[in-house]
Design a protein around this motif. Structure first.
Motif, short mmCIF file in Angstrom:
data_model
loop_
_atom_site.label_atom_id
_atom_site.label_comp_id
_atom_site.label_asym_id
_atom_site.label_seq_id
_atom_site.Cartn_x
_atom_site.Cartn_y
_atom_site.Cartn_z
N ASP A 107 0.83 -1.20 0.00
CA ASP A 107 0.00 0.00 0.00
C ASP A 107 0.87 1.26 0.00
N ILE A 108 2.00 1.17 0.67
CA ILE A 108 2.97 2.28 0.73
C ILE A 108 4.36 1.65 0.61
N VAL A 117 8.81 8.10 -1.21
CA VAL A 117 7.67 7.29 -0.78
C VAL A 117 6.73 7.16 -1.96
N LEU A 118 6.26 5.95 -2.20
CA LEU A 118 5.23 5.72 -3.20
C LEU A 118 3.96 5.29 -2.48
N ALA A 119 2.83 5.88 -2.86
CA ALA A 119 1.55 5.59 -2.22
C ALA A 119 0.56 5.04 -3.23
N VAL A 173 -4.72 4.65 -0.87
CA VAL A 173 -4.27 5.63 0.12
C VAL A 173 -4.50 7.04 -0.39
N ILE A 174 -4.09 7.31 -1.62
CA ILE A 174 -4.22 8.66 -2.18
C ILE A 174 -5.68 9.04 -2.37
#
Length: 481
Positions: A291-292, A309-311, A315-316
């Motif tokens: 998820d993150i 960080v990749l989301a 989440v976004i």
């Protein structure tokens, strides 16, 4: 104006007790790097060191690639800084688009910071905010579950998530207390073994995965499933365990536990990601998307301080429908020069098909290590993936008994390695067994390493380990006389 007749005093040597630098070790003399040449570092005294570890698994292109230097310089001349509370930069937008597009549609946004520790801090705060921004908020979710013998960064929040005793112990009274730890997936030491006649029966992968998943499930139950934000793990554990991959099926099992209780899955790929294992993201070999995700070292290859960080879309989307703002920020987030360097690194990796080179030569590296060191009485395990390999060092091969922590075996090997005739840099790690005892070294060469260089690396590391333990054995025999 008349020039002063007072001579400016010469600066003292940049080493040891005369240095003005707060070094990691105040009583040590650190050799100075003069310049880099591809896979080699040239020290101030003229030594040429084959950088077989890329520092801390950072230098994925080697050193002093002019194309990256030129890209960073061009951005520095154009716009060296961006106040991200007001503006964006084209180069940051391009880098983040590249990163998002590289995730097979799983991730929606990228957030660029300056270090892996910053990335972890941002990731755990993002996870918390997600549960507050959902259509049905869950404010009770304040806890995190991570793993023992893990390392996620050196700032207080990141250190709390990590499970490395040596790094934690001085600062535990200052750390957040909302993190608990379960066992790592560490086949060499974690699998159960039992004697059956004259043979030793080792726990199967399936049974080991089931046992670890049950332990994680029990920890959710102990804490209260509706209080946990996320489970945090490295797909391949770097500094704390020495390039230890999980067994097949492990991350699918832990993801199922997280989904069962509505918690997020956070992957820390600061050390093992951005191509180090042969795919751009280590999770792409696990059949599981987080998820993150945090990224770092090989994002910029050491040419500039950068991490990220990749989301995921989930989440976004929750934050977009909620306040629309991530309550977090750094002065130097999205730094244009760092983004320009990282984008150049990633373009070179893609254009020169360097991940294919990693996948092609990884079996050569692993087979040579096993061939030349597998039978060594002080080599307990050789493990890894891609260009990310760990060698665990033990007192006794059969029992896997570690050396006492006070002997600093891995650090002594690393220090010996940069002397002649070895001239090879390896990355040392300690606390492998229980966070205190245990030693390993990591090999993580640049992605553009050649087949011939692989042979040179293994030859030099083999000689280094053989000579170190031969000298150690001789010293012990003299001490006993």
């Amino acid at each position: 104006m008349q020039e002063s007749s007072v001579e400016t005093p010469a600066a003292p040597p940049l080493t040891g007790s005369k240095s003005a630098v707060l070094h990691r070790q105040l009583r040590s003399d650190f050799p100075s790097i003069h310049h880099g040449e591809g896979s080699y570092l040239v020290l101030g005294d003229g030594r040429r060191i084959l950088d077989a570890s890329g520092g801390a698994a950072v230098a994925c292109l080697g050193h002093s690639d002019r194309r990256v230097v030129d890209a960073a310089m061009a951005q520095m001349l154009a716009a060296p800084y961006c106040a991200t509370i007001f503006y964006t930069s084209e180069v940051c937008e391009k880098l983040c688009r590249y990163l998002v597009d590289s995730t097979d549609g799983h991730m929606a946004r990228a957030y660029i910071v300056s270090s892996g520790s910053e990335a972890i801090e941002a990731a755990v705060k993002l996870a918390r905010q997600y549960f507050l921004e959902k259509d049905q908020p869950e404010p009770r979710r304040t806890r995190f579950i991570a793993r023992n013998q893990s390392y996620h960064g050196i700032t207080l929040g990141a250190l709390a998530v990590g499970g490395h005793k040596l790094r934690r112990q001085l600062f535990e009274p200052m750390m957040p207390t909302n993190v608990s730890h379960v066992s790592p997936c560490f086949a060499y030491r974690g699998k159960q073994r039992r004697e059956s006649g004259d043979t030793v029966v080792v726990e199967s992968d399936e049974a080991y995965v089931a046992r670890l998943a049950a332990e994680l499930d029990a920890e959710f139950q102990r804490l209260g499933p509706d209080t946990v934000c996320a489970f945090v793990a490295e797909p391949i554990v770097g500094a704390a365990l020495g390039a230890a991959p999980s067994v097949p099926g492990y991350f699918k099992a832990v993801q199922a536990v997280c989904k069962k209780y509505g918690a997020l899955l956070i992957f820390d790929e600061v050390m093992c990601g951005m191509g180090r294992t042969g795919t751009l993201h280590a999770w792409q070999q696990e059949g599981v998307a987080p998820d993150i995700q945090t990224i770092g070292k090989c994002l910029g290859g050491g040419y500039q301080p950068i991490a990220g960080v990749l989301a995921s879309h989930g989440v976004i989307d929750a934050i977009s429908r909620g306040t629309g703002a991530f309550v977090h920020g750094h002065t130097y987030q999205g730094h244009p020069v760092a983004c320009a360097a990282a984008l150049a690194v990633q373009q070179i990796v893609a254009e020169e098909h360097l991940l294919a080179n990693v996948r092609s030569l990884a079996p050569v590296l692993s087979s040579l290590l096993v061939q030349k060191l597998g039978a060594h009485p002080n080599v307990g395990d050789i493990r890894g993936r891609g260009f990310f390999w760990g060698i665990e060092l033990v007192q006794h091969k059969a029992s896997a008994q570690p050396f006492p922590a006070a002997e600093h075996v891995s650090m002594e090997i690393a220090e010996l390695g940069i002397t002649q005739p070895y001239s090879v840099a390896v990355y040392p790690g300690s606390g492998t067994v229980n966070g205190t005892a245990g030693d390993h070294i990591i090999l993580s060469p640049p992605y553009n390493t050649t087949r011939d260089e692989i042979h040179i690396i293994v030859d030099r590391v083999t000689r280094l380990i053989n000579d170190y333990f031969s000298d150690k054995k001789d010293s012990l025999m003299v001490a006993r006389l």
